[in-house]
Design a protein around this motif. Structure first.
Motif, PDB file in Angstrom:
ATOM      1  N   ALA A 153      -8.706   8.495  -1.234  1.00  0.00           N
ATOM      2  CA  ALA A 153      -9.967   7.768  -1.408  1.00  0.00           C
ATOM      3  C   ALA A 153     -10.771   8.301  -2.586  1.00  0.00           C
ATOM      4  O   ALA A 153     -11.242   7.532  -3.431  1.00  0.00           O
ATOM      5  CB  ALA A 153     -10.796   7.845  -0.116  1.00  0.00           C
ATOM      6  N   GLN A 198       0.816  -1.214   0.000  1.00  0.00           N
ATOM      7  CA  GLN A 198       0.000   0.000   0.000  1.00  0.00           C
ATOM      8  C   GLN A 198       0.847   1.260   0.000  1.00  0.00           C
ATOM      9  O   GLN A 198       0.468   2.280  -0.599  1.00  0.00           O
ATOM     10  CB  GLN A 198      -0.944   0.007   1.202  1.00  0.00           C
ATOM     11  CG  GLN A 198      -0.255  -0.102   2.550  1.00  0.00           C
ATOM     12  CD  GLN A 198      -1.241  -0.073   3.698  1.00  0.00           C
ATOM     13  OE1 GLN A 198      -1.931   0.901   3.921  1.00  0.00           O
ATOM     14  NE2 GLN A 198      -1.321  -1.169   4.435  1.00  0.00           N
ATOM     15  N   GLY A 238      -5.060   6.534   3.096  1.00  0.00           N
ATOM     16  CA  GLY A 238      -6.258   6.059   2.408  1.00  0.00           C
ATOM     17  C   GLY A 238      -7.337   7.117   2.328  1.00  0.00           C
ATOM     18  O   GLY A 238      -8.034   7.235   1.307  1.00  0.00           O
ATOM     19  N   ALA A 247     -11.997   3.800   3.387  1.00  0.00           N
ATOM     20  CA  ALA A 247     -10.575   3.883   3.036  1.00  0.00           C
ATOM     21  C   ALA A 247      -9.730   4.204   4.267  1.00  0.00           C
ATOM     22  O   ALA A 247      -8.616   3.692   4.416  1.00  0.00           O
ATOM     23  CB  ALA A 247     -10.366   4.938   1.959  1.00  0.00           C
ATOM     24  N   PHE A 274      -6.740   1.821   5.242  1.00  0.00           N
ATOM     25  CA  PHE A 274      -5.392   2.282   4.921  1.00  0.00           C
ATOM     26  C   PHE A 274      -4.945   3.500   5.724  1.00  0.00           C
ATOM     27  O   PHE A 274      -3.916   4.084   5.420  1.00  0.00           O
ATOM     28  CB  PHE A 274      -5.298   2.609   3.418  1.00  0.00           C
ATOM     29  CG  PHE A 274      -5.688   1.466   2.528  1.00  0.00           C
ATOM     30  CD1 PHE A 274      -4.880   0.353   2.411  1.00  0.00           C
ATOM     31  CD2 PHE A 274      -6.873   1.498   1.813  1.00  0.00           C
ATOM     32  CE1 PHE A 274      -5.236  -0.699   1.593  1.00  0.00           C
ATOM     33  CE2 PHE A 274      -7.240   0.449   0.986  1.00  0.00           C
ATOM     34  CZ  PHE A 274      -6.417  -0.660   0.877  1.00  0.00           C
ATOM     35  N   ALA A 305       0.679   4.199  -2.674  1.00  0.00           N
ATOM     36  CA  ALA A 305       0.519   5.600  -2.268  1.00  0.00           C
ATOM     37  C   ALA A 305       1.572   6.480  -2.940  1.00  0.00           C
ATOM     38  O   ALA A 305       1.264   7.597  -3.384  1.00  0.00           O
ATOM     39  CB  ALA A 305       0.623   5.712  -0.748  1.00  0.00           C
TER      40      ALA A 305
END
Length: 366
Positions: free
Chosen positions: A338, A31, A334, A326, A330, A35
Motif C-alpha cells: 500500500a 492483482q 495489499g 488496500a 487486496f 503483486a
C-alpha cells in the motif's frame, strides 16, 4: 444542435466511466501478477547496488553480475530459512516432552487461583457455564470436515507460494539485467511529449522508495534488538532466531505485530513447557509481553512517524487510511504494498496533474 452535443457528451462520459471500470476490474483480476511485479521491482531495487558494485569494481559482465547477485540473494534467503531448523527441532523436542496430566493440573490450579482472586466459587462458575450452554453450542458447531479442507488449503498455499516465488525471481532477473526494462515498457503507453515527465516521476519514485525500504530495515532492526533483549533476559533458547522471525512479521502493517507477538509468546511458553505453569511459564510470558509492548510503543510513536515523514513524505494518519483501504481491497498483499504504491501514485499525480488543487494539497510535501 445543443441537444445533440449534450447527448454526445453524456455518451462520452459514460464510455469513459465504463472504460475506467473495465480497467479497474482488469487490474483486480490480475492483482497477483501486479503483486509479483511489485515484489520483483523491490527485489531489483535492493539488488541494484550489488550489481553496480560487481560491474564497476570487479569488472563483471552485466549478465554474470546479475546471476551472482541473484545467487547471493537466494543464498541469504536459504540461510535465513536454515536458521529456523534448530528452532523447529528444539520446539518439537519440547512438545514431545509435554506431560499432559501435569499441564492439566497446572491449568486447574491456575483456574482455582483465578476464581479465588475474583472472589468467585467453582459452583457458581460451573452453573454459569451450564446456563450459557457453551459446551453444547461448541459441540454443535464443531465440524470435523475442516481437517481435509485445511489440508487442501495448505497444499494450495504451498503451490501458490512456489509459483509466486519462481515468478518473482524470474521477473527480478530481467529487471536487474536491464534497469530500464520496466521504464521502457511503461513509456510504450505514454505519448512522446509526456515521456520526460514520466522519466522524472520514475527517478523520484526510485529515490523515495529506496529511502522508504532503508527506513523499513531500520525499523525491523530496532524491533529485532528489543525483542532479542527481552527474550535473552527471560532465558529463551534460540532467542535471536525467534526475535528475527517475529520482527519480520512487522512488514505486514497492523496485523503483523499481533501475529508476531502471538508467535513470540507461544514459543516462549513452549520453551519452558516442562516447568511449572503458574510460577515459571506465565511470569516469563508476561515479561516477554512487556518487551513486545515496549517495542511496539517505540515503533508506533517514533520509528513509523520518522519513516513516513522523511521517506515517503506522508502523514501517519494518511498512511493508516491507505493501508486499511488496500487491505480491504487486496488483503494482506495489499497492506504490504500500500505505502510504496500510494507513494508512486502521488509522484505521478504531481508530475502530470499538478495544476489541480487537490493534487497540490496531497503532494505539497513531495
Amino acid at each position: 444542435m445543443n441537444a445533440k452535443i449534450i447527448a454526445n457528451g453524456i455518451l462520452r462520459a459514460i464510455a469513459i466511466l465504463v472504460g475506467i471500470a473495465l480497467i479497474c476490474w482488469f487490474f483486480f483480476k490480475i492483482q497477483s501478477v501486479l503483486a509479483y511485479l511489485a515484489m520483483a521491482a523491490v527485489l531489483a531495487l535492493l539488488g541494484r547496488p550489488i550489481v553496480m558494485f560487481l560491474r564497476k569494481k570487479l569488472r563483471f559482465p552485466n549478465t554474470l553480475a546479475v546471476v551472482a547477485t541473484m545467487v547471493f540473494m537466494i543464498s541469504i534467503f536459504l540461510g535465513i530459512l536454515a536458521l529456523f531448523i534448530p528452532l523447529i527441532s528444539e520446539q518439537s523436542k519440547n512438545l514431545s516432552l509435554l506431560d499432559i496430566e501435569a499441564l492439566k493440573g497446572n491449568l486447574n490450579t491456575l483456574y482455582l487461583q483465578t476464581l479465588d482472586y475474583f472472589g468467585a466459587s467453582t459452583g457458581s462458575f460451573n452453573n454459569l457455564l451450564d446456563e450459557s450452554h457453551i459446551e453444547e453450542n461448541v459441540l454443535k458447531e464443531l465440524d470435523l470436515g475442516f481437517i481435509p479442507n485445511f489440508l487442501n488449503s495448505f497444499v494450495n498455499l504451498l503451490s501458490n507460494f512456489s509459483i509466486g516465488l519462481f515468478s518473482v525471481l524470474f521477473i527480478s532477473f530481467f529487471f536487474l539485467k536491464d534497469s530500464k526494462l520496466m521504464q521502457n515498457g511503461i513509456l510504450t503507453f505514454v505519448p512522446d511529449n509526456k515521456e520526460s515527465n514520466l522519466i522524472k516521476s520514475i527517478d523520484k519514485i526510485n529515490n523515495l522508495l529506496s529511502r522508504y525500504f532503508a527506513g523499513i530495515l531500520l525499523q525491523l532492526f530496532i524491533l529485532f534488538v528489543i525483542y532479542t533483549i527481552a527474550l535473552l533476559i527471560v532465558g529463551v533458547e534460540n532467542a535471536i532466531v525467534i526475535a528475527f522471525l517475529c520482527s519480520l512479521f512487522n512488514i505486514i502493517p497492523y496485523i503483523g505485530p499481533i501475529i508476531g507477538g502471538a508467535v513470540m509468546i507461544t514459543l516462549t511458553m513452549t520453551s519452558f513447557i516442562d516447568a511449572d505453569f503458574s510460577t515459571v511459564i506465565l511470569p516469563k510470558a508476561l515479561y516477554v509481553l512487556l518487551g513486545l509492548t515496549i517495542g511496539q510503543l517505540i515503533d508506533n510513536f517514533f520509528s513509523q512517524p520518522f519513516i513516513f515523514s522523511t521517506s515517503v513524505k506522508s502523514h501517519p494518519l494518511e498512511i493508516f487510511l491507505i493501508i486499511i483501504i488496500a487491505g480491504l481491497l487486496f488483503g494482506v498483499v495489499g497492506m504490504v504494498i500500500a505505502v510504496p504504491g500510494y507513494t508512486a501514485i502521488k509522484v505521478i499525480l504531481k508530475e502530470f496533474l499538478a495544476e489541480y488543487s487537490i493534487v497540490k494539497k496531497l503532494t505539497k510535501n513531495l
